[in-house]
Motif scaffolding. Structure first.
Motif, PDB file in Angstrom:
ATOM      1  N   VAL A   1       0.837  -1.210   0.000  1.00 47.90           N
ATOM      2  CA  VAL A   1       0.000   0.000   0.000  1.00 47.90           C
ATOM      3  C   VAL A   1       0.870   1.258   0.000  1.00 47.90           C
ATOM      4  O   VAL A   1       1.835   1.365   0.768  1.00 47.90           O
TER       5      VAL A   1
ATOM      6  N   ILE B   1      -9.053   1.512  -2.209  1.00 50.02           N
ATOM      7  CA  ILE B   1      -8.364   0.295  -1.825  1.00 50.02           C
ATOM      8  C   ILE B   1      -9.313  -0.885  -2.001  1.00 50.02           C
ATOM      9  O   ILE B   1     -10.514  -0.786  -1.720  1.00 50.02           O
TER      10      ILE B   1
ATOM     11  N   ILE C   1      -3.983  -0.736  -3.293  1.00 46.83           N
ATOM     12  CA  ILE C   1      -4.475   0.503  -3.873  1.00 46.83           C
ATOM     13  C   ILE C   1      -4.734   0.274  -5.357  1.00 46.83           C
ATOM     14  O   ILE C   1      -3.841  -0.179  -6.090  1.00 46.83           O
TER      15      ILE C   1
END
Length: 238
Positions: A25, A211, A216
């Protein structure tokens, strides 16, 4: 807009036990931005917030706050560096009064700033002042949410994290929370909101990051998200 982010998250992997929740992420929130972290229930929003706050340590990756590496620090050290976190379950002190809750949260910011004294809190949160002597556990859900946000601001954060601020609240209260956050944005506050309720964020955020399954999948300005029917239907439609 500042060239450098207030918070920068890079390549975070987070596990709960042996189960991996976040996969590489990355996001950043710049000075004065209100960023919406959007996704369905279970997508990884809350884990991302907890990882930034040091409550869910990352196995890989890094988090910097105003250029300072905070990955691996204890949550209270990250808070002292300027992070304010309002968790999904609010975590007020139910046996204390509203004003006691606020005073408990009071501290200066990382550079000694005191932008949120009690008088300003009551000016920005006018519903709280007449309730200042009420026991916090007797407040409604919306009043508790306002108190949790106000208490966090008493710590003069440089970045405010809000985890699902509209969760479980009546529509009229959600509207009031939205108005409050728009007011905070107008003061120049830097805010990251994790939300499942996309519509709550559309008139509030300046940017959006989506997300899904711990990764993401989209990041753009809020107007671009509004115009992108494919992304909204694929990742945000309930």
């Amino acid at each position: 807009m500042s060239a450098s982010p207030v918070v920068q998250v890079e390549d975070l992997d987070v596990y709960y036990g042996t189960s991996q929740i976040l996969f590489g992420v990355g996001l950043d929130v710049r000075l004065g931005d209100t960023m919406a972290l959007l996704g369905r229930n279970g997508a990884g929003k809350s884990t991302t917030m907890k990882a930034i706050a040091g409550l869910a340590p990352a196995r890989r990756g890094r988090v910097t706050l105003r250029g300072q590496l905070v990955s691996g620090l204890k949550p209270h050290h990250i808070a002292r560096a300027g992070l304010g976190f309002v968790p999904e379950d609010r975590q007020i002190f139910p046996e204390h009064s509203v004003e006691d809750n606020l005073i408990i949260g009071r501290k200066t910011g990382p550079e000694g700033q005191d932008d949120w004294p009690l008088r300003r809190i009551y000016d920005v949160f006018p519903l709280l002042e007449p309730l200042r002597h009420r026991i916090a556990g007797r407040l409604s859900g919306g009043e508790q949410q306002m108190l949790a946000i106000a208490r966090t601001l008493m710590g003069n954060p440089v970045l405010l994290l809000l985890d699902e601020p509209s969760e479980g609240l009546a529509p009229i209260i959600v509207q009031r929370i939205g108005e409050l956050l728009r007011q905070l944005r107008s003061t120049g506050a830097t805010i990251l909101i994790a939300e499942q309720n996309m519509h709550f964020c559309l008139g509030l955020a300046s940017r959006a990051t989506v997300i899904d399954k711990g990764q993401i999948v989209y990041s753009a300005g809020i107007e671009e998200l509004k115009a992108n029917e494919t992304v909204r239907q694929r990742y945000l439609a309930l």
